[in-house]
Design a protein around this motif. Structure first.
Motif, PDB file in Angstrom:
ATOM      1  N   UNK A  53       0.826  -1.209   0.000  1.00 35.55           N
ATOM      2  CA  UNK A  53       0.000   0.000   0.000  1.00 35.55           C
ATOM      3  C   UNK A  53       0.859   1.258   0.000  1.00 35.55           C
ATOM      4  N   UNK A  54       1.898   1.273   0.831  1.00 34.32           N
ATOM      5  CA  UNK A  54       2.735   2.465   0.930  1.00 34.32           C
ATOM      6  C   UNK A  54       3.561   2.668  -0.335  1.00 34.32           C
ATOM      7  N   UNK A  55       4.137   1.592  -0.849  1.00 36.52           N
ATOM      8  CA  UNK A  55       4.962   1.725  -2.064  1.00 36.52           C
ATOM      9  C   UNK A  55       4.129   2.184  -3.244  1.00 36.52           C
ATOM     10  N   UNK A  56       2.833   1.844  -3.258  1.00 40.97           N
ATOM     11  CA  UNK A  56       1.957   2.297  -4.331  1.00 40.97           C
ATOM     12  C   UNK A  56       1.692   3.790  -4.304  1.00 40.97           C
ATOM     13  N   UNK A  57       2.026   4.440  -3.193  1.00 37.11           N
ATOM     14  CA  UNK A  57       1.827   5.886  -3.060  1.00 37.11           C
ATOM     15  C   UNK A  57       3.017   6.692  -3.573  1.00 37.11           C
ATOM     16  N   UNK A  58       4.120   6.010  -3.867  1.00 37.35           N
ATOM     17  CA  UNK A  58       5.357   6.705  -4.243  1.00 37.35           C
ATOM     18  C   UNK A  58       5.696   6.377  -5.692  1.00 37.35           C
ATOM     19  N   UNK A  59       5.613   7.336  -6.602  1.00 37.99           N
ATOM     20  CA  UNK A  59       5.946   7.064  -8.008  1.00 37.99           C
ATOM     21  C   UNK A  59       7.430   6.761  -8.174  1.00 37.99           C
ATOM     22  N   UNK A  60       7.740   5.855  -9.077  1.00 32.09           N
ATOM     23  CA  UNK A  60       9.122   5.457  -9.322  1.00 32.09           C
ATOM     24  C   UNK A  60       9.522   5.939 -10.707  1.00 32.09           C
ATOM     25  N   UNK A  61      10.250   7.054 -10.757  1.00 29.74           N
ATOM     26  CA  UNK A  61      10.655   7.629 -12.036  1.00 29.74           C
ATOM     27  C   UNK A  61      12.024   7.174 -12.497  1.00 29.74           C
ATOM     28  N   UNK A  62      12.589   6.155 -11.851  1.00 27.30           N
ATOM     29  CA  UNK A  62      13.921   5.693 -12.212  1.00 27.30           C
ATOM     30  C   UNK A  62      13.899   4.861 -13.497  1.00 27.30           C
ATOM     31  N   UNK A  63      15.017   4.812 -14.179  1.00 26.64           N
ATOM     32  CA  UNK A  63      15.184   3.932 -15.338  1.00 26.64           C
ATOM     33  C   UNK A  63      15.271   2.504 -14.821  1.00 26.64           C
ATOM     34  N   UNK A  64      14.226   1.732 -15.091  1.00 25.05           N
ATOM     35  CA  UNK A  64      14.117   0.407 -14.499  1.00 25.05           C
ATOM     36  C   UNK A  64      15.233  -0.546 -14.931  1.00 25.05           C
ATOM     37  N   UNK A  65      15.961  -0.215 -15.990  1.00 26.61           N
ATOM     38  CA  UNK A  65      17.070  -1.071 -16.409  1.00 26.61           C
ATOM     39  C   UNK A  65      18.203  -1.070 -15.394  1.00 26.61           C
ATOM     40  N   UNK A  66      18.269  -0.030 -14.591  1.00 19.61           N
ATOM     41  CA  UNK A  66      19.373   0.111 -13.650  1.00 19.61           C
ATOM     42  C   UNK A  66      18.910   0.031 -12.195  1.00 19.61           C
ATOM     43  N   UNK A  67      17.703  -0.430 -11.985  1.00 20.65           N
ATOM     44  CA  UNK A  67      17.146  -0.499 -10.632  1.00 20.65           C
ATOM     45  C   UNK A  67      17.529  -1.827  -9.981  1.00 20.65           C
ATOM     46  N   UNK A  68      18.142  -1.749  -8.812  1.00 22.34           N
ATOM     47  CA  UNK A  68      18.507  -2.944  -8.058  1.00 22.34           C
ATOM     48  C   UNK A  68      17.656  -3.120  -6.799  1.00 22.34           C
ATOM     49  N   UNK A  69      16.973  -2.064  -6.405  1.00 21.45           N
ATOM     50  CA  UNK A  69      16.145  -2.120  -5.196  1.00 21.45           C
ATOM     51  C   UNK A  69      14.803  -1.448  -5.508  1.00 21.45           C
ATOM     52  N   UNK A  70      13.730  -2.213  -5.399  1.00 22.49           N
ATOM     53  CA  UNK A  70      12.409  -1.654  -5.666  1.00 22.49           C
ATOM     54  C   UNK A  70      11.994  -0.717  -4.537  1.00 22.49           C
ATOM     55  N   UNK A  71      11.000   0.121  -4.817  1.00 28.07           N
ATOM     56  CA  UNK A  71      10.468   1.017  -3.784  1.00 28.07           C
ATOM     57  C   UNK A  71       9.976   0.199  -2.588  1.00 28.07           C
ATOM     58  N   UNK A  72       9.280  -0.886  -2.845  1.00 23.48           N
ATOM     59  CA  UNK A  72       8.758  -1.719  -1.760  1.00 23.48           C
ATOM     60  C   UNK A  72       9.888  -2.286  -0.915  1.00 23.48           C
ATOM     61  N   UNK A  73      10.961  -2.754  -1.548  1.00 27.37           N
ATOM     62  CA  UNK A  73      12.084  -3.313  -0.802  1.00 27.37           C
ATOM     63  C   UNK A  73      12.737  -2.253   0.082  1.00 27.37           C
ATOM     64  N   UNK A  74      12.900  -1.060  -0.450  1.00 31.93           N
ATOM     65  CA  UNK A  74      13.545  -0.011   0.334  1.00 31.93           C
ATOM     66  C   UNK A  74      12.683   0.436   1.508  1.00 31.93           C
ATOM     67  N   UNK A  75      11.372   0.514   1.278  1.00 31.37           N
ATOM     68  CA  UNK A  75      10.471   0.873   2.382  1.00 31.37           C
ATOM     69  C   UNK A  75      10.529  -0.196   3.468  1.00 31.37           C
ATOM     70  N   UNK A  76      10.478  -1.458   3.056  1.00 27.75           N
ATOM     71  CA  UNK A  76      10.548  -2.552   4.023  1.00 27.75           C
ATOM     72  C   UNK A  76      11.866  -2.508   4.794  1.00 27.75           C
ATOM     73  N   UNK A  77      12.964  -2.300   4.078  1.00 24.37           N
ATOM     74  CA  UNK A  77      14.270  -2.236   4.733  1.00 24.37           C
ATOM     75  C   UNK A  77      14.313  -1.115   5.758  1.00 24.37           C
ATOM     76  N   UNK A  78      13.808   0.043   5.387  1.00 22.19           N
ATOM     77  CA  UNK A  78      13.842   1.205   6.296  1.00 22.19           C
ATOM     78  C   UNK A  78      12.990   0.944   7.532  1.00 22.19           C
TER      79      UNK A  78
END
Length: 361
Positions: A53-78
């Motif tokens: 739910x929280x990750x769905x509130x945060x737009x991800x404007x990164x180039x997905x070819x170079x993404x190693x950590x999803x928004x959901x993973x980073x939120x969970x980690x934090x």
């Protein structure tokens, strides 16, 4: 699963797997962690689906070819780092290879890739603006709503803020004379009957003005009303949640109640003078602790209509105490409203302590 082999008693608890692999907690191994309790926090988070739910509130404007950590993973980690006591972003550099933390985030503990570093985590936090924060707040409220299988007949919105001490030049931190510290003052709202968290709002280190409180409560109640049109909603808080704007608004609504503290003044003391005098005389005569309740209608100069005020007068060996509360719940007796209605909000203090102590919030 969790295995407990003490006294030949085996208890098994199925945990959410990681990449289709079972999770087993034991008391031996070549690499161990003292943060195993995070796996139980992970179970609750997965059942609630709160990170989705929280990750769905945060737009991800990164180039997905170079993404190693999803928004959901980073939120969970934090979140897991904070809950385990690693509150600073800098801790991400030391914890990114932690076995338990990787498992909680959803990566295999040994062969899975490293978690996000401090610069990556800081970039995430700096991408979140007011719009995203508002949506996250709604996501917490929706999680609260989803915890009910059917609309409740009554809910109590317990409101209070608490200090979160700050250090250094943190934005919007202010000196609070009551706490004697520079701090933030996050607003916590719990449901008073069940103890469930409704939402929390991070605020500067000062108390909100009454009109700001009214606007926020109106938005929150309007959102709850969309799902529960027939539910009785009661707002409960101390004296700084006594808002003339909210009183006026609630008069025009159905099934909206409030019971809040009220700061004493000369006029209130005059209206309660008979009760105050009676209690003092009785204490002087018998020397035993005395407590009395009385109610009357009162209208402050800024209020549009009179409201019911309850006064509690108490005298003991420790001294003399007079407290006031104001409410629109006029069909209940003064003692019941004060003791069972207003005083029940003290349980919220325990929930805030649990939130801050056990989840490092």
């Amino acid at each position: 699963m969790i295995k407990n082999n003490f006294e030949n008693d085996t208890q098994i608890l199925n945990l959410f797997p990681v990449e289709d692999k079972k999770v087993e907690l034991t008391y031996s191994g070549d690499r161990i962690s003292s943060d195993g309790g995070l796996l139980l926090v992970r179970e609750v988070a997965n059942q609630l689906g709160i990170f989705d739910s929280i990750s769905g509130c945060i737009p991800d404007g990164r180039d997905q070819r170079y993404v190693h950590h999803t928004i959901k993973e980073m939120i969970a980690q934090r979140v897991y780092q904070i809950a385990a006591g690693y509150e600073d972003c800098n801790d991400s550099n030391d914890m990114r290879e932690d076995l338990i933390l990787k498992t909680c985030v959803g990566r295999l503990p040994q062969s899975g890739g490293e978690l996000a570093s401090q610069p990556t985590m800081s970039r995430l936090e700096n991408t979140v603006g007011k719009k995203e924060l508002y949506q996250i707040g709604k996501a917490l409220v929706d999680s609260f709503i989803g915890s009910y299988s059917q609309a409740p007949k009554v809910i109590v919105l317990d409101c209070d803020d608490t200090n979160n001490n700050t250090y250094g030049q943190q934005e919007l931190n202010f000196y609070n004379h009551f706490y004697g510290e520079h701090c933030y003052m996050p607003l916590h709202i719990y449901e008073g009957l069940s103890g469930k968290l409704v939402t929390t709002i991070l605020k500067p280190g000062r108390r909100d003005k009454q009109n700001n409180i009214a606007k926020f409560l109106q938005k929150l109640i309007a959102h709850l009303r969309k799902q529960w049109p027939g539910t009785m909603i009661i707002v409960r808080g101390d004296s700084h949640f006594t808002s003339k704007d909210f009183m006026s608004w609630s008069e025009k609504q159905n099934n909206i109640g409030f019971i809040t503290g009220l700061s004493g003044n000369k006029k209130l003391n005059e209206l309660a003078a008979t009760t105050i005098k009676s209690v003092k005389n009785e204490f002087q005569r018998y020397g035993k602790p005395i407590k009395r309740y009385h109610s009357f209608m009162y209208q402050a100069g800024s209020w549009e209509t009179p409201q019911k005020v309850i006064v509690k007068v108490e005298v003991t060996e420790m001294g003399f105490n007079v407290r006031y509360v104001v409410t629109n719940l006029v069909n209940f007796k003064a003692k019941a409203l004060y003791e069972k209605g207003y005083c029940a909000r003290c349980s919220m203090e325990l929930r805030i302590k649990e939130h801050k102590l056990y989840l490092r919030s």
